[in-house]
Design a protein around this motif. Structure first.
Motif, PDB file in Angstrom:
ATOM      1  N   GLN A  69     -23.973   9.864   1.807  1.00  0.00           N
ATOM      2  CA  GLN A  69     -22.651  10.307   2.240  1.00  0.00           C
ATOM      3  C   GLN A  69     -22.167  11.495   1.410  1.00  0.00           C
ATOM      4  N   ALA A  70     -22.400  11.420   0.102  1.00  0.00           N
ATOM      5  CA  ALA A  70     -21.987  12.510  -0.781  1.00  0.00           C
ATOM      6  C   ALA A  70     -22.716  13.802  -0.428  1.00  0.00           C
ATOM      7  N   LEU A  71     -24.023  13.632  -0.107  1.00  0.00           N
ATOM      8  CA  LEU A  71     -24.806  14.808   0.268  1.00  0.00           C
ATOM      9  C   LEU A  71     -24.289  15.408   1.571  1.00  0.00           C
ATOM     10  N   VAL A  72     -23.973  14.507   2.516  1.00  0.00           N
ATOM     11  CA  VAL A  72     -23.430  14.978   3.795  1.00  0.00           C
ATOM     12  C   VAL A  72     -22.103  15.687   3.576  1.00  0.00           C
ATOM     13  N   ILE A  73     -21.243  15.097   2.757  1.00  0.00           N
ATOM     14  CA  ILE A  73     -19.940  15.707   2.478  1.00  0.00           C
ATOM     15  C   ILE A  73     -20.126  17.054   1.793  1.00  0.00           C
ATOM     16  N   TYR A  74     -21.086  17.081   0.829  1.00  0.00           N
ATOM     17  CA  TYR A  74     -21.365  18.323   0.110  1.00  0.00           C
ATOM     18  C   TYR A  74     -21.825  19.421   1.074  1.00  0.00           C
ATOM     19  N   LYS A  75     -22.737  19.013   1.944  1.00  0.00           N
ATOM     20  CA  LYS A  75     -23.261  19.991   2.904  1.00  0.00           C
ATOM     21  C   LYS A  75     -22.177  20.453   3.875  1.00  0.00           C
ATOM     22  N   GLU A  76     -21.338  19.507   4.285  1.00  0.00           N
ATOM     23  CA  GLU A  76     -20.254  19.878   5.195  1.00  0.00           C
ATOM     24  C   GLU A  76     -19.298  20.858   4.524  1.00  0.00           C
ATOM     25  N   ARG A  77     -18.967  20.552   3.263  1.00  0.00           N
ATOM     26  CA  ARG A  77     -18.042  21.434   2.547  1.00  0.00           C
ATOM     27  C   ARG A  77     -18.689  22.797   2.273  1.00  0.00           C
ATOM     28  N   MET A  78     -19.971  22.759   1.916  1.00  0.00           N
ATOM     29  CA  MET A  78     -20.682  24.011   1.667  1.00  0.00           C
ATOM     30  C   MET A  78     -20.746  24.846   2.947  1.00  0.00           C
ATOM     31  N   LEU A  79     -21.039  24.176   4.072  1.00  0.00           N
ATOM     32  CA  LEU A  79     -21.104  24.870   5.350  1.00  0.00           C
ATOM     33  C   LEU A  79     -19.739  25.435   5.723  1.00  0.00           C
ATOM     34  N   LYS A  80     -18.704  24.640   5.463  1.00  0.00           N
ATOM     35  CA  LYS A  80     -17.353  25.092   5.757  1.00  0.00           C
ATOM     36  C   LYS A  80     -16.992  26.310   4.911  1.00  0.00           C
ATOM     37  N   ALA A  81     -17.356  26.239   3.612  1.00  0.00           N
ATOM     38  CA  ALA A  81     -17.083  27.370   2.724  1.00  0.00           C
ATOM     39  C   ALA A  81     -17.848  28.606   3.181  1.00  0.00           C
ATOM     40  N   ALA A  82     -19.102  28.371   3.611  1.00  0.00           N
ATOM     41  CA  ALA A  82     -19.914  29.498   4.094  1.00  0.00           C
ATOM     42  C   ALA A  82     -19.285  30.109   5.341  1.00  0.00           C
ATOM     43  N   PHE A  83     -18.858  29.240   6.254  1.00  0.00           N
ATOM     44  CA  PHE A  83     -18.211  29.719   7.470  1.00  0.00           C
ATOM     45  C   PHE A  83     -16.956  30.535   7.151  1.00  0.00           C
ATOM     46  N   GLU A  84     -16.217  30.083   6.124  1.00  0.00           N
ATOM     47  CA  GLU A  84     -14.978  30.765   5.777  1.00  0.00           C
ATOM     48  C   GLU A  84     -15.225  32.137   5.150  1.00  0.00           C
ATOM     49  N   THR A  85     -16.362  32.261   4.466  1.00  0.00           N
ATOM     50  CA  THR A  85     -16.657  33.532   3.783  1.00  0.00           C
ATOM     51  C   THR A  85     -17.443  34.504   4.654  1.00  0.00           C
ATOM     52  N   ILE A  86     -18.163  33.976   5.666  1.00  0.00           N
ATOM     53  CA  ILE A  86     -18.945  34.850   6.538  1.00  0.00           C
ATOM     54  C   ILE A  86     -18.070  35.311   7.701  1.00  0.00           C
ATOM     55  N   PRO A  87     -18.012  36.623   7.957  1.00  0.00           N
ATOM     56  CA  PRO A  87     -17.137  37.121   9.023  1.00  0.00           C
ATOM     57  C   PRO A  87     -17.713  36.966  10.431  1.00  0.00           C
ATOM     58  N   ASP A  88     -18.905  36.371  10.538  1.00  0.00           N
ATOM     59  CA  ASP A  88     -19.568  36.265  11.832  1.00  0.00           C
ATOM     60  C   ASP A  88     -18.857  35.281  12.759  1.00  0.00           C
ATOM     61  N   LEU A  89     -19.087  35.492  14.049  1.00  0.00           N
ATOM     62  CA  LEU A  89     -18.656  34.529  15.064  1.00  0.00           C
ATOM     63  C   LEU A  89     -19.804  33.555  15.298  1.00  0.00           C
ATOM     64  N   PHE A  90     -19.473  32.245  15.337  1.00  0.00           N
ATOM     65  CA  PHE A  90     -20.493  31.218  15.524  1.00  0.00           C
ATOM     66  C   PHE A  90     -20.164  30.426  16.793  1.00  0.00           C
ATOM     67  N   PHE A  91     -21.138  30.345  17.710  1.00  0.00           N
ATOM     68  CA  PHE A  91     -20.941  29.591  18.948  1.00  0.00           C
ATOM     69  C   PHE A  91     -22.074  28.585  19.116  1.00  0.00           C
ATOM     70  N   LEU A  92     -21.685  27.390  19.562  1.00  0.00           N
ATOM     71  CA  LEU A  92     -22.657  26.359  19.912  1.00  0.00           C
ATOM     72  C   LEU A  92     -22.467  26.058  21.394  1.00  0.00           C
ATOM     73  N   MET A  93     -23.567  26.148  22.148  1.00  0.00           N
ATOM     74  CA  MET A  93     -23.447  25.951  23.588  1.00  0.00           C
ATOM     75  C   MET A  93     -24.656  25.191  24.105  1.00  0.00           C
ATOM     76  N   ASP A  94     -24.547  24.702  25.333  1.00  0.00           N
ATOM     77  CA  ASP A  94     -25.691  23.997  25.906  1.00  0.00           C
ATOM     78  C   ASP A  94     -26.678  25.020  26.466  1.00  0.00           C
ATOM     79  N   GLU A  95     -27.763  24.509  27.032  1.00  0.00           N
ATOM     80  CA  GLU A  95     -28.826  25.400  27.489  1.00  0.00           C
ATOM     81  C   GLU A  95     -28.429  26.225  28.708  1.00  0.00           C
ATOM     82  N   GLU A  96     -27.306  25.908  29.318  1.00  0.00           N
ATOM     83  CA  GLU A  96     -26.804  26.692  30.443  1.00  0.00           C
ATOM     84  C   GLU A  96     -25.820  27.767  29.995  1.00  0.00           C
TER      85      GLU A  96
END
Length: 694
Positions: A138-165
């Motif tokens: 759980q700690a690792l998951v939380i760490y990764k989530e927070r790290m990913l969130k921090a990365a998202f906040e610092t990276i100016p890119d647009l990120f989209f998740l979509m289905d195969e259509e």
């Protein structure tokens, strides 16, 4: 009635033999402890030993709170157990952090149950599941989530998740200004519905490709946003196992601008902003391919600004740069939008005209180009006149390759120069032969001095009043084994252009002074020697030193030397010209203005510089017997020169009639074929001896 001790022993015996304990003893993955009503340990399985570090022997009989309950929660735990035992309020199963023998925390999921034995005694059992691995995960998951969130906040890119259509299910960005639409307008919708058609088609094509081939696709596109035109780079990958597509979009506007700047510097002239040589020739290659495919004609203009160097050297590079910029603007205004004006370098330009019909069409453009330069340039309070010489080559008449057409247009431009400048010339085969001849001369000139191919000849100078020989003019002659005799009119301009005139000129000075010394001694006569000095020689910082040293080594008086200078030297206007002239004058060398009357400002130069001699150009001398205007002009020149204390030499004298007229006009000295052609040293010595005999 049993004693209390016996009862404890009986209870213990019951507990030890309880079939439930056999089950717990067989399971090491679960920690099970049993407690009596006083919370003393009555059972401690192997799982408890592994989880808490106490052996069964160490734990039995110990209080629960003294073994594994942390100090800060002892009271609540004891109170909960007491309430359960007394009132039957169950303790709910929950996560709790207990304590290991070594003092470290032990996270567990703890369940509780109460049994009443046959002696009516209540026994509390705790069943604990180790949560250490779960907590770590759980700690690792939380760490990764927070790290990913921090990365998202610092990276100016647009990120989209979509289905195969291509339906957008999720997005993230730290910079919403680059969203083409608001989230409420694209979540749950296909990407293709949220963008302009051409951009949407790109996304659809690449999404299909990554889904089918399981690759990573990358492409660029641009969108008009509220903040202006924005360039993007999209990267698309496929999460095959989840049947999802990840799209990351980056703003590359600044990189695109930087790339455009670099590209502009690589392909465009920094001063005039015109296509540079590289881009102009590339466009010429494209035009040739189109012309061949469409059976069209194209025209190539090679343009050189007349006397630009003199203006640049006289008025400075700042004015020169402004002239080039304004010239580029004027050229651009004349041609069509689909045509190209480029700068090849220096004061050379190229114009490419596509799909020309005939020479008449070309001439219209040419005349307009010449016309637009007839209006003076107003720069920094000065009105400057600048003309151009223009050479024309046509495809396919004058060549089929870029290099061939450019070379032939260049040849035609030189022909325009020779026609008097401020004009144009079409390329002809005759010009090509002339240019080949020029290249051959230039090639053979290298090394000609070392091969002793040059020789100095001397043309006598006659004192018209006494009909006596007073000196000679040193004239260079060149015989090459491959090309034969090459006239000065051919090789001197080439030597001047290449810079070879400097060593060649030094050779002439040394040879002439060496001969003059011997000639004066042989005849015992103070003969003088006139030597031509070219514009390029004046730029040689060693000229004065060389002349002074040569006068010394050859034992010749400076007063016997006369340096002939054309107006082209004086028009340069640079300070080193004036310094050199003053220096030569101080040495005692006489200064002669050659070809007087053919330039624009000869009179002003006579006033500014210390000239001793003036040479009337042969073109005026030739006409004095047939043209009154030439006669009057020569008469005026002689009179003016004498009024300034300047001696006059008439060159190109060929007839007795000319001699008589020049004598009547009080000309001082004569040169020309009437007396003799330029001759070798032995012939001049023989000629001078012959004259002395009369």
């Amino acid at each position: 009635m049993d004693s209390p001790i016996d009862t404890t022993l009986l209870n213990h015996q019951f507990i030890v033999n309880d079939p439930l304990h056999y089950l717990f003893d067989a399971v090491k993955a679960i920690a099970v402890q049993g407690y009596d009503e006083e919370r003393c340990v009555i059972y401690w399985n192997k799982g408890s030993e592994l989880l808490y570090g106490y052996t069964s022997e160490e734990a039995l009989g110990q209080k629960l709170e003294d073994l594994i309950i942390p100090h800060d929660i002892r009271k609540p735990v004891v109170d909960e157990i007491t309430v359960w035992l007394q009132k039957g309020t169950e303790i709910p199963a929950s996560e709790i952090t207990l304590r290991h023998k070594n003092g470290k925390d032990v996270p567990v999921f703890s369940s509780h149950v109460i049994f009443t034995n046959k002696y009516k005694n209540k026994q509390l059992y705790c069943i604990d599941v180790d949560l250490a691995d779960v907590k770590a995960a759980q700690a690792l998951v939380i760490y990764k989530e927070r790290m990913l969130k921090a990365a998202f906040e610092t990276i100016p890119d647009l990120f989209f998740l979509m289905d195969e259509e291509g339906v957008i299910n999720y997005y993230h960005t730290s910079n919403k200004k680059n969203l083409y639409k608001l989230p409420k307008d694209f979540i749950g919708k296909p990407m293709g519905d949220c963008l302009p058609t051409d951009i949407a088609d790109k996304f659809i094509k690449h999404i299909k490709k990554v889904v089918k081939q399981n690759t990573v696709e990358c492409f660029e596109y641009k969108l008009t946003m509220p903040q202006g035109l924005v360039y993007f780079e999209a990267r698309i990958s496929h999460l095959h196992e989840y049947k999802q597509v990840v799209v990351i979009i980056r703003d590359i506007t600044e990189q695109h601008k930087s790339a455009e700047i670099i590209k502009h510097h690589a392909y465009y002239d920094a001063l005039t902003l015109l296509p540079n040589r590289f881009l102009a020739l590339d466009r010429l290659s494209q035009l040739l391919r189109e012309a061949e495919r469409n059976n069209e004609k194209i025209a190539i203009f090679f343009i050189d600004l007349d006397d630009f160097k003199k203006v640049n050297d006289t008025l400075g590079h700042e004015i020169g740069d402004k002239l080039l910029i304004e010239s580029a603007n004027r050229l651009n205004k004349v041609v069509r939008k689909e045509d190209t004006v480029g700068r090849l370098g220096g004061d050379e330009f190229i114009v490419l005209l596509k799909d020309v019909n005939d020479n008449l069409n070309v001439l219209t453009v040419v005349e307009n180009l010449l016309k637009c330069f007839r209006e003076s340039f107003s720069l920094d309070g000065r009105d400057l006149t600048l003309t151009l010489s223009l050479g024309i080559a046509l495809y396919p008449d004058n060549g089929t390759t870029s290099s061939e057409l450019l070379r032939n247009a260049d040849i035609a431009m030189y022909q325009a120069k020779s026609l008097g400048r401020n004009t144009y010339s079409f390329f002809t085969k005759k010009m090509n032969k002339s240019m080949l001849r020029r290249l051959e001369i230039e090639e053979q000139m290298h090394g000609a001095l070392e091969r002793n191919e040059f020789e100095v000849h001397y043309q006598p100078k006659i004192d018209i009043k006494h009909n006596s020989l007073v000196g000679a003019e040193a004239l260079l002659r060149w015989h090459n084994p491959s090309l034969g005799n090459i006239t000065p009119d051919e090789f001197i301009p080439i030597a001047e252009h290449t810079g070879l005139i400097v060593p060649i000129g030094s050779f002439v000075i040394k040879q002439a002074l060496n001969f003059l010394h011997r000639w004066q001694n042989i005849q015992q006569n103070p003969y003088t020697m006139a030597i031509n000095i070219s514009p390029r020689q004046f730029r040689d910082t060693e000229l004065l030193t060389f002349v002074e040293n040569t006068l010394t080594t050859e034992n010749v008086s400076a007063k016997s030397i006369e340096f002939e200078i054309t107006e082209g030297v004086l028009m340069n206007g640079q300070s080193y010209i004036q310094e050199a002239l003053i220096g030569l004058n101080k040495l005692g060398i006489k200064l002669s203005m050659d070809d007087f009357g053919t330039g624009y400002s000869s009179l002003s130069y006579l006033r500014r510089y210390p000239f001793d001699v003036l040479k009337i150009d042969r073109s005026f001398v030739k006409g004095i017997t047939i043209d009154k205007a030439d006669l009057d002009l020569v008469k005026a020149i002689i009179s003016m020169a004498h009024s300034l204390g300047i001696l006059v030499v008439a060159e190109g004298v060929e007839t007795k009639e000319q001699v008589i007229i020049l004598h009547e006009l009080n000309c001082d000295y004569l040169q020309g074929y009437y007396y003799n052609k330029p001759m070798t040293e032995p012939n001049l010595i023989a000629y001078s001896k012959k004259l002395l005999c009369f």
